[in-house]
Design a protein around this motif. Structure first.
Motif, PDB file in Angstrom:
ATOM      1  N   LEU A 622      13.321  22.825 -17.336  1.00 14.36           N
ATOM      2  CA  LEU A 622      12.866  23.511 -18.546  1.00 14.36           C
ATOM      3  C   LEU A 622      11.545  22.975 -19.092  1.00 14.36           C
ATOM      4  O   LEU A 622      10.940  23.581 -19.966  1.00 14.36           O
ATOM      5  CB  LEU A 622      13.939  23.422 -19.629  1.00 14.36           C
ATOM      6  CG  LEU A 622      15.317  23.955 -19.205  1.00 14.36           C
ATOM      7  CD1 LEU A 622      16.334  23.768 -20.324  1.00 14.36           C
ATOM      8  CD2 LEU A 622      15.247  25.410 -18.792  1.00 14.36           C
ATOM      9  N   GLY A 623      11.125  21.825 -18.618  1.00  9.49           N
ATOM     10  CA  GLY A 623       9.814  21.321 -19.002  1.00  9.49           C
ATOM     11  C   GLY A 623       9.751  20.722 -20.396  1.00  9.49           C
ATOM     12  O   GLY A 623       8.676  20.324 -20.850  1.00  9.49           O
ATOM     13  N   GLN A 624      10.878  20.656 -21.076  1.00  8.31           N
ATOM     14  CA  GLN A 624      10.797  20.091 -22.429  1.00  8.31           C
ATOM     15  C   GLN A 624      10.675  18.572 -22.347  1.00  8.31           C
ATOM     16  O   GLN A 624      11.421  17.909 -21.629  1.00  8.31           O
ATOM     17  CB  GLN A 624      12.007  20.487 -23.272  1.00  8.31           C
ATOM     18  CG  GLN A 624      11.868  19.971 -24.700  1.00  8.31           C
ATOM     19  CD  GLN A 624      12.552  20.865 -25.726  1.00  8.31           C
ATOM     20  OE1 GLN A 624      13.529  21.526 -25.442  1.00  8.31           O
ATOM     21  NE2 GLN A 624      12.032  20.870 -26.920  1.00  8.31           N
ATOM     22  N   ILE A 625       9.700  18.051 -23.126  1.00 13.42           N
ATOM     23  CA  ILE A 625       9.358  16.622 -23.077  1.00 13.42           C
ATOM     24  C   ILE A 625       9.814  15.954 -24.359  1.00 13.42           C
ATOM     25  O   ILE A 625       9.707  16.535 -25.447  1.00 13.42           O
ATOM     26  CB  ILE A 625       7.828  16.433 -22.986  1.00 13.42           C
ATOM     27  CG1 ILE A 625       7.227  17.282 -21.875  1.00 13.42           C
ATOM     28  CG2 ILE A 625       7.461  14.970 -22.808  1.00 13.42           C
ATOM     29  CD1 ILE A 625       5.711  17.400 -21.997  1.00 13.42           C
ATOM     30  N   ARG A 626      10.238  14.717 -24.226  1.00 13.25           N
ATOM     31  CA  ARG A 626      10.485  13.917 -25.422  1.00 13.25           C
ATOM     32  C   ARG A 626      10.024  12.491 -25.133  1.00 13.25           C
ATOM     33  O   ARG A 626      10.348  11.933 -24.081  1.00 13.25           O
ATOM     34  CB  ARG A 626      11.982  13.940 -25.751  1.00 13.25           C
ATOM     35  CG  ARG A 626      12.340  13.348 -27.080  1.00 13.25           C
ATOM     36  CD  ARG A 626      13.754  13.769 -27.463  1.00 13.25           C
ATOM     37  NE  ARG A 626      14.137  13.248 -28.751  1.00 13.25           N
ATOM     38  CZ  ARG A 626      15.169  12.423 -28.954  1.00 13.25           C
ATOM     39  NH1 ARG A 626      15.948  12.061 -27.949  1.00 13.25           N
ATOM     40  NH2 ARG A 626      15.440  11.987 -30.172  1.00 13.25           N
ATOM     41  N   ALA A 627       9.254  11.943 -26.051  1.00  7.48           N
ATOM     42  CA  ALA A 627       8.846  10.539 -25.928  1.00  7.48           C
ATOM     43  C   ALA A 627      10.011   9.704 -26.445  1.00  7.48           C
ATOM     44  O   ALA A 627      10.311   9.713 -27.629  1.00  7.48           O
ATOM     45  CB  ALA A 627       7.586  10.274 -26.736  1.00  7.48           C
ATOM     46  N   THR A 628      10.677   9.000 -25.546  1.00  4.61           N
ATOM     47  CA  THR A 628      11.918   8.335 -25.936  1.00  4.61           C
ATOM     48  C   THR A 628      11.710   6.887 -26.355  1.00  4.61           C
ATOM     49  O   THR A 628      12.565   6.308 -27.011  1.00  4.61           O
ATOM     50  CB  THR A 628      12.922   8.382 -24.773  1.00  4.61           C
ATOM     51  OG1 THR A 628      12.245   8.043 -23.562  1.00  4.61           O
ATOM     52  CG2 THR A 628      13.495   9.785 -24.639  1.00  4.61           C
ATOM     53  N   ARG A 629      10.582   6.293 -25.980  1.00  7.31           N
ATOM     54  CA  ARG A 629      10.414   4.864 -26.268  1.00  7.31           C
ATOM     55  C   ARG A 629       8.938   4.539 -26.226  1.00  7.31           C
ATOM     56  O   ARG A 629       8.264   4.920 -25.273  1.00  7.31           O
ATOM     57  CB  ARG A 629      11.140   4.070 -25.178  1.00  7.31           C
ATOM     58  CG  ARG A 629      11.606   2.697 -25.529  1.00  7.31           C
ATOM     59  CD  ARG A 629      12.812   2.321 -24.659  1.00  7.31           C
ATOM     60  NE  ARG A 629      12.522   2.312 -23.226  1.00  7.31           N
ATOM     61  CZ  ARG A 629      12.011   1.262 -22.574  1.00  7.31           C
ATOM     62  NH1 ARG A 629      11.728   0.147 -23.202  1.00  7.31           N
ATOM     63  NH2 ARG A 629      11.795   1.325 -21.273  1.00  7.31           N
ATOM     64  N   LEU A 630       8.442   3.844 -27.239  1.00 10.35           N
ATOM     65  CA  LEU A 630       7.061   3.362 -27.224  1.00 10.35           C
ATOM     66  C   LEU A 630       7.039   1.899 -27.635  1.00 10.35           C
ATOM     67  O   LEU A 630       7.672   1.525 -28.631  1.00 10.35           O
ATOM     68  CB  LEU A 630       6.191   4.151 -28.214  1.00 10.35           C
ATOM     69  CG  LEU A 630       5.312   5.274 -27.636  1.00 10.35           C
ATOM     70  CD1 LEU A 630       6.177   6.482 -27.343  1.00 10.35           C
ATOM     71  CD2 LEU A 630       4.218   5.663 -28.606  1.00 10.35           C
ATOM     72  N   VAL A 631       6.331   1.105 -26.861  1.00 12.74           N
ATOM     73  CA  VAL A 631       6.095  -0.293 -27.238  1.00 12.74           C
ATOM     74  C   VAL A 631       4.580  -0.486 -27.282  1.00 12.74           C
ATOM     75  O   VAL A 631       3.895  -0.225 -26.286  1.00 12.74           O
ATOM     76  CB  VAL A 631       6.721  -1.270 -26.223  1.00 12.74           C
ATOM     77  CG1 VAL A 631       6.337  -2.710 -26.575  1.00 12.74           C
ATOM     78  CG2 VAL A 631       8.241  -1.116 -26.185  1.00 12.74           C
ATOM     79  N   GLY A 632       4.068  -0.908 -28.413  1.00  8.85           N
ATOM     80  CA  GLY A 632       2.643  -1.195 -28.523  1.00  8.85           C
ATOM     81  C   GLY A 632       2.458  -2.665 -28.871  1.00  8.85           C
ATOM     82  O   GLY A 632       3.160  -3.197 -29.734  1.00  8.85           O
ATOM     83  N   ALA A 633       1.537  -3.308 -28.200  1.00  7.97           N
ATOM     84  CA  ALA A 633       1.194  -4.699 -28.535  1.00  7.97           C
ATOM     85  C   ALA A 633      -0.291  -4.722 -28.894  1.00  7.97           C
ATOM     86  O   ALA A 633      -1.117  -4.275 -28.102  1.00  7.97           O
ATOM     87  CB  ALA A 633       1.474  -5.614 -27.353  1.00  7.97           C
ATOM     88  N   PHE A 634      -0.585  -5.179 -30.098  1.00  4.13           N
ATOM     89  CA  PHE A 634      -1.954  -5.074 -30.601  1.00  4.13           C
ATOM     90  C   PHE A 634      -2.459  -6.436 -31.070  1.00  4.13           C
ATOM     91  O   PHE A 634      -1.720  -7.203 -31.695  1.00  4.13           O
ATOM     92  CB  PHE A 634      -2.013  -4.107 -31.783  1.00  4.13           C
ATOM     93  CG  PHE A 634      -1.547  -2.705 -31.446  1.00  4.13           C
ATOM     94  CD1 PHE A 634      -2.413  -1.783 -30.880  1.00  4.13           C
ATOM     95  CD2 PHE A 634      -0.241  -2.316 -31.690  1.00  4.13           C
ATOM     96  CE1 PHE A 634      -1.994  -0.500 -30.570  1.00  4.13           C
ATOM     97  CE2 PHE A 634       0.198  -1.035 -31.383  1.00  4.13           C
ATOM     98  CZ  PHE A 634      -0.675  -0.122 -30.817  1.00  4.13           C
ATOM     99  N   LEU A 747       4.495  22.402 -17.065  1.00  2.00           N
ATOM    100  CA  LEU A 747       5.420  21.612 -16.251  1.00  2.00           C
ATOM    101  C   LEU A 747       6.456  22.462 -15.538  1.00  2.00           C
ATOM    102  O   LEU A 747       7.397  21.949 -14.951  1.00  2.00           O
ATOM    103  CB  LEU A 747       6.135  20.578 -17.147  1.00  2.00           C
ATOM    104  CG  LEU A 747       5.203  19.594 -17.855  1.00  2.00           C
ATOM    105  CD1 LEU A 747       5.990  18.686 -18.767  1.00  2.00           C
ATOM    106  CD2 LEU A 747       4.426  18.771 -16.831  1.00  2.00           C
ATOM    107  N   LEU A 748       6.298  23.772 -15.559  1.00  2.00           N
ATOM    108  CA  LEU A 748       7.338  24.631 -14.991  1.00  2.00           C
ATOM    109  C   LEU A 748       7.163  24.882 -13.507  1.00  2.00           C
ATOM    110  O   LEU A 748       8.051  25.418 -12.859  1.00  2.00           O
ATOM    111  CB  LEU A 748       7.349  25.992 -15.707  1.00  2.00           C
ATOM    112  CG  LEU A 748       7.854  25.965 -17.142  1.00  2.00           C
ATOM    113  CD1 LEU A 748       7.917  27.369 -17.689  1.00  2.00           C
ATOM    114  CD2 LEU A 748       9.215  25.295 -17.217  1.00  2.00           C
TER     115      LEU A 748
END
Lengths: 751, 352
Positions: A622-634, A747-748
């Motif tokens: 179905l091409g549906q996207i979800r950002a499930t996890r983000l780690v940023g180090a700044f 993405l299909l």
């Protein structure tokens, strides 16, 4: 107004800087007591509503003035015919960052949503209805609405006066010599700031004195602009802006609609409130221009860059200049013997684009990080390893050393927390327990460590308390708290012993709250003002024979918790109050300035850095996207308040998710109308779109940026994040999408 | 906004009498109507507020095992009614996938059926729209139309009906109870909405002044409870209209499909039941191949109306998905992200 809270938890002896204090204005905000501009209702106030153009180019040929004026409650209709005179032509370009405004100077229409009249009435409803009754008629002209439209030209400068072309080394030779080449075209859409708080103004004239409540990221600039337009002395203007419901650059310069509110008040001789409707924010108050970016990269057999060319096509309005400087990230991030950034632009029938959070860096970063990822894949290298292979030890285009750069630590700490080492090299290798495709991506974050010019005033009072004044701006980032922390330390007092005043044009100019430079600029001004007050107090004491500090001149004194003590014998000292009392003074004052150290800037490249790691899940059919996890180090130098800084990073990372997956103005290519000019259809992430965020604050000591070591954190979080999410989508699916936001249909292809 | 009369009748009869005046509109929660009025898109001469009309907010179990839902029942109240959600889980899932929690707490059953399209050209009085102004033309036809209709559209209108709720309702054979001057009548939901044809301004079979008083699901609709799902694709995880959506209900006997119910959302000016696809599945064993055949049948007449050809294949795929999930069995508890392909696996925390 209720007081800013300084709870017991805020009392801290020693250093307030570095403490994770909660927002001092938090209680006011969550209880609805924080007074925003539109919450002000001076006696006799009228309401104004804008009538705006529905066409993008042409002239207004008629307005139904009779109908509007006849509507019950309508007091006046302001048009080019009766608009009060201005001392300055709003089209006069006094400097590159004095933007032209549509202030009813004539009947010309430059873009959809341009104000064409203002209706002033006893109630908001009457003003709104009066504006609708004007039903403008137009003579229209053909419009340009897209990147393909019109003749491209090379602008004289991009962003804040940066050159449109930067060339270092021979890119063409580098490409010819390369073992591998990647050429890729990335497209980013027009985006609108969409601050929660719309632009609003409550204006009241008293003779030639003017009182304004309006959200501003640049109080002193706004005063100067209004003074110029109205031909009154700046000291006659008072702007109150204690809180902004977000600015993101759109409240940096005062906008046309805000000035129209002031004009309306002048026309009717009563206070007037004007608040933009949500859809009216898609035109006269700026946006991020669309871009098409062509990246050409070459690497040698070891995966080291031999050439990087970053070409940016962007847009400005037909009548003014602002050019999204997307190439800037390529100047700094990756080592290459040859780097070129070039720009061109077309003119569209839109409102003028303007600074929008990480202007240039955000749009440029997602393209550069994508192209870098493509090259890593072409080399068969892990994308983090590829970035480390091309780590810039010095700033590539200038050759300057970095004042500090803890990017390696950011990569390491971010990767460790994220679990990056388990990443398979090839795309489309990971699935979760529900069969969703899982992908991991990385992006490098960067933002220059800038400083504006700001001033502050410090006062030590006879009761032992202190006062710091600076016209700083709290857009929601926590200025009321972070600056109070710096203020307390500057006077060596506990935070609850220091009164901090900001958000008012009568205070010393704190410089514009932009460029992620506000904490450094106003912070340094505060730091200097406090030190100046302490120094004056110390002079007083050391010259007084009755003081235990008398004669401490050579050894010197230090300030500790409301006392001055001898540096060589801390048992000898006395309180500020004692010194002032004996001198017969009620208070003593100090002044400070925050500004870039020109000498240090000549020698060093100054940037904050970071590394963002993203996980996305994609439904394979179905091409549906979800950002499930983000780690940023700044790493951004000294952190004044880790709690607030973490929030800034979270906010930036969410903007990155939005950039990659959600956000775009849908512009009708025939008319230039934004067809989703509302928060229902202009998608920004909801909570469910950002289930897990982690921001790591990487230690970094920078002895060169400024005495406090502050780099700034407001914008860097978007950079890197957007690219990390997009790269994760590739890793999940094997499909490289180069047009943002990534659409389901992209993405299909491959079920 | 135009000037209008505002009346607040005390009974259904009074409401119908009040709305007999031309240009009247019924007001329930107003989550759509008031925005349209403020935008100058709708200009009713009279609002007949149903807030004080008794009896319209009742969820009533029927002797045949069905349910009668009052027209003013709130979306949230219906979705969280345990008896209702147990018997008609796909309807509850569809309700909870719609709008935002705040809107669901206000929006009503009748209003959901009668909500207007989200076509941006309909909402923009500066654009041509045959639905808003018959004969004006359709700016969506050559405009920004990647989310527009792929079924049942006409040259005059390519708008879609945005409801989630209506999709499982139409699949399950819901009936709309209507009160008018001439008394009460009933219309199957499948026949309630009109395709645009040359009269896109006419969106339902309601005659002027007629009032929806209830929506009824027959008892046999509950026979799908064990295998009923709603799946919705959207461009963010919540608070977005469907790009496409699908409801599927299966009645399995001895491992074969005795009866299938299927409908699509976001593809046409009405919730789109697909009897031809239901027929393909009758008597066959559930499986990927059969589901794909059903999906092909369901979209056999589909045509892009603009930059939206992708929606046709997407609709096929989402039908297959809805059928696959339905065949696997209705979950014990509604997923934390209702109708989302990203609904977490049971027992897995939403917050990862």
């Amino acid at each position: 107004m209720a007081e800013l809270a300084s709870s017991a938890a805020h009392v801290r002896h020693g250093s307030s800087i570095g403490q994770p204090l909660t927002r001092r204005d938090g209680l006011l905000k969550v209880t609805g007591q924080a007074r925003y501009a539109a919450d002000n209702h001076p006696p006799g106030m009228l309401h104004a509503a804008l009538a705006v153009s529905s066409v993008a180019r042409g002239r207004v040929t008629g307005l139904d003035l009779e109908a509007a004026r006849a509507h019950p409650g309508v007091v006046a209709v302001m048009t080019p015919e009766n608009r009060p005179a201005l001392a300055q032509d709003p089209d006069e370009k006094a400097g590159p960052f004095v933007f032209r405004m549509e202030l009813l100077q004539d009947d010309t229409v430059r873009y959809v949503g341009q104000p064409v009249a203002v209706v002033i009435a006893e109630t908001l409803e009457a003003a709104t209805e009066g504006a609708a009754l004007l039903a403008p008629r137009y003579a229209t002209e053909p419009v340009s609405t897209g990147l393909e439209d019109g003749e491209a030209f090379v602008p004289p400068a991009v962003g804040v006066g940066a050159p449109a072309e930067v060339r270092h080394g021979d890119v063409e030779a580098g490409l010819v010599a390369a073992a591998r080449r990647v050429e890729a075209v990335y497209e980013t859409p027009a985006q609108y700031h969409n601050a929660m708080e719309p632009h609003a103004v409550v204006a009241a004239w008293e003779g030639d004195r003017l009182f304004i409540d309006t959200p501003s990221q640049g109080l002193a600039m706004a005063v100067g602009r209004v003074a110029g337009l109205f031909g009154i002395p700046p000291e006659n203007i008072e702007i109150r802006s204690p809180f902004l419901g977000g600015g993101f650059g759109s409240k940096g310069a005062i906008s046309g609609p805000q000035v129209l509110g002031i004009l309306a008040a002048k026309l009717v001789g009563r206070p007037v409130k004007l608040v933009l409707k949500r859809d009216q924010m898609y035109g006269p108050v700026g946006h991020r221009a669309p871009t098409r970016q062509t990246l050409r990269l070459g690497v040698d057999g070891e995966g080291a860059l031999t050439a990087l060319h970053h070409h940016v096509r962007t847009t400005s309005s037909r009548y003014d200049d602002f050019f999204e400087p997307s190439g800037s990230v390529s100047h700094t991030l990756y080592a290459s013997p040859a780097i070129a950034t070039t720009s061109d632009a077309v003119r569209l029938d839109t409102g003028t684009p303007i600074f929008m959070r990480a202007p240039g860096e955000a749009s440029g970063s997602i393209a550069l990080e994508g192209a870098i990822d493509e090259m890593a894949a072409a080399c068969g290298m892990d994308p983090l390893e590829f970035r480390l292979r091309n780590y810039a030890e010095v700033e590539p285009t200038s050759g300057k050393p970095f004042s500090s750069k803890a990017l390696r630590e950011c990569y390491a700490q971010g990767a460790e927390s994220f679990g990056w080492s388990g990443r398979p090299l090839a795309p489309r290798q990971m699935r979760d327990e529900d069969g969703l495709l899982v992908g991991w991506g990385v992006g490098t974050a960067t933002f220059p460590a800038l400083m504006m010019h700001g001033q502050a005033r410090a006062v030590l009072r006879r009761d032992g308390s202190g006062l710091i004044e600076t016209g700083a701006h709290d857009m929601g980032q926590g200025a009321w708290t972070a600056f109070a922390q710096i203020a307390a330390d500057s006077l060596a007092l506990p935070i609850n012993q220091v009164e901090f005043r900001a958000g008012h044009s009568g205070l010393p100019d704190a410089g514009i709250a932009g460029g992620s430079a506000h904490t450094a600029t106003a912070g340094m001004a505060i730091h200097g003002a406090g030190a100046d007050a302490i120094a004056r107090l110390a002079e007083l004491a050391m010259a007084d024979q009755r003081s235990p500090l008398f004669g401490a001149g050579n050894a010197g004194v230090v300030a500790r918790e409301g006392r001055l003590v001898r540096r060589d014998d801390e048992s000898r000292g006395e309180s500020y109050a004692e010194i002032l009392a004996r001198a017969g003074l009620d208070e003593i004052e100090g002044r400070g300035t925050g500004a870039a150290d020109q000498a240090a800037q000549q020698h060093y490249a100054m940037h904050a850095h970071g590394a963002v790691f993203a996980e996305v899940k994609v439904d394979p059919e179905l091409g549906q996207i979800r950002a499930t996890r983000l780690v940023g180090a700044f790493a951004a130098g000294r952190i004044i308040n880790p709690r607030l800084v973490r929030s800034q990073y979270y906010g930036g990372m969410i903007w990155g998710v939005s950039f990659a997956l959600h956000e775009a103005a849908v512009v009708d290519r025939r008319t230039g109308r934004v067809m989703n000019a509302n928060l229902g259809e202009y998608h920004v992430p909801v909570n469910a779109d950002v289930p897990s965020l982690e921001a790591i604050l990487v230690d970094e000591v920078d002895p060169h940026v400024n005495a406090l070591g502050i780099k700034g954190v407001g914008e860097i979080g978007i950079t890197g994040s957007a690219g990390a999410v997009a790269n994760a989508v590739w890793h999940a699916t094997g499909v490289r999408v180069r047009r943002f936001p990534i659409a389901i249909e992209a993405l299909l292809g491959q079920p | 906004m135009n000037r209008f009369d505002y009346v607040r009748p005390a009974t259904v009869a009074e409401a119908v009498a009040a709305a007999a005046q031309p240009g009247s509109a019924y007001l329930a929660a107003g989550t759509n109507l008031l925005d349209l009025m403020k935008g100058g898109v709708m200009r009713p001469a009279r609002l007949v507020d149903l807030a004080r009309v008794p009896g319209l907010d009742v969820i009533e179990a029927l002797p045949d095992g069905g349910v009668r839902i009052g027209a003013r029942v709130r979306n949230s109240d219906l979705a969280y009614d345990p008896g209702f959600a147990r018997r008609f889980p796909a309807v509850a899932e569809a309700l909870l996938s719609g709008a935002s929690a705040q809107l669901r707490n206000a929006a009503t059953v009748g209003g959901n059926l009668l909500q207007r399209t989200r076509c941006a050209y309909f909402y923009d009085p500066a654009s041509a729209c045959n639905k808003r102004e018959p004969g004006a033309g359709c700016d969506a036809r050559d405009g920004e139309n990647r989310l527009h209709a792929v079924l049942g559209w006409s040259e005059q209108c390519i708008a879609t009906h945005p409801s989630d709720f209506c999709v499982p309702l139409v699949a399950l054979g819901a009936v709309v109870e209507i009160e008018g001057k001439a008394g009460r009548r009933e219309v199957p939901l499948e026949e309630f909405h009109c395709l645009p044809g040359s009269t896109p301004e006419r969106e339902s079979v309601l005659a002027p002044g007629e009032l929806i008083v209830a929506v009824r699901l027959p008892g046999e609709a509950a026979s799908f409870a064990g295998h009923a799902r709603y799946v919705k694709l959207r461009e963010r995880t919540s608070y977005a209209f469907a790009v496409v959506s699908a409801a599927a209900g299966l009645r399995l006997v001895d491992g074969a499909i005795a009866e299938a119910r299927l409908a699509l959302g976001g593809v046409a000016a009405k919730p789109w039941r697909v009897p031809e696809a239901e027929a393909v599945l009758r008597g066959v064993r559930p499986g990927a191949e059969a589901f794909r055949r059903a999906a092909e049948a369901a979209l056999s007449e589909a045509q892009p109306s603009g930059d939206n050809a992708f929606k046709i294949e997407l609709a096929r795929r989402i039908l297959v998905r809805a059928l696959t999930l339905a065949a696997a069995g209705t979950p014990e508890r509604l997923p934390a992200l209702p109708a989302s392909p990203h609904a977490p696996h049971p027992g897995v925390s939403l917050h990862g």
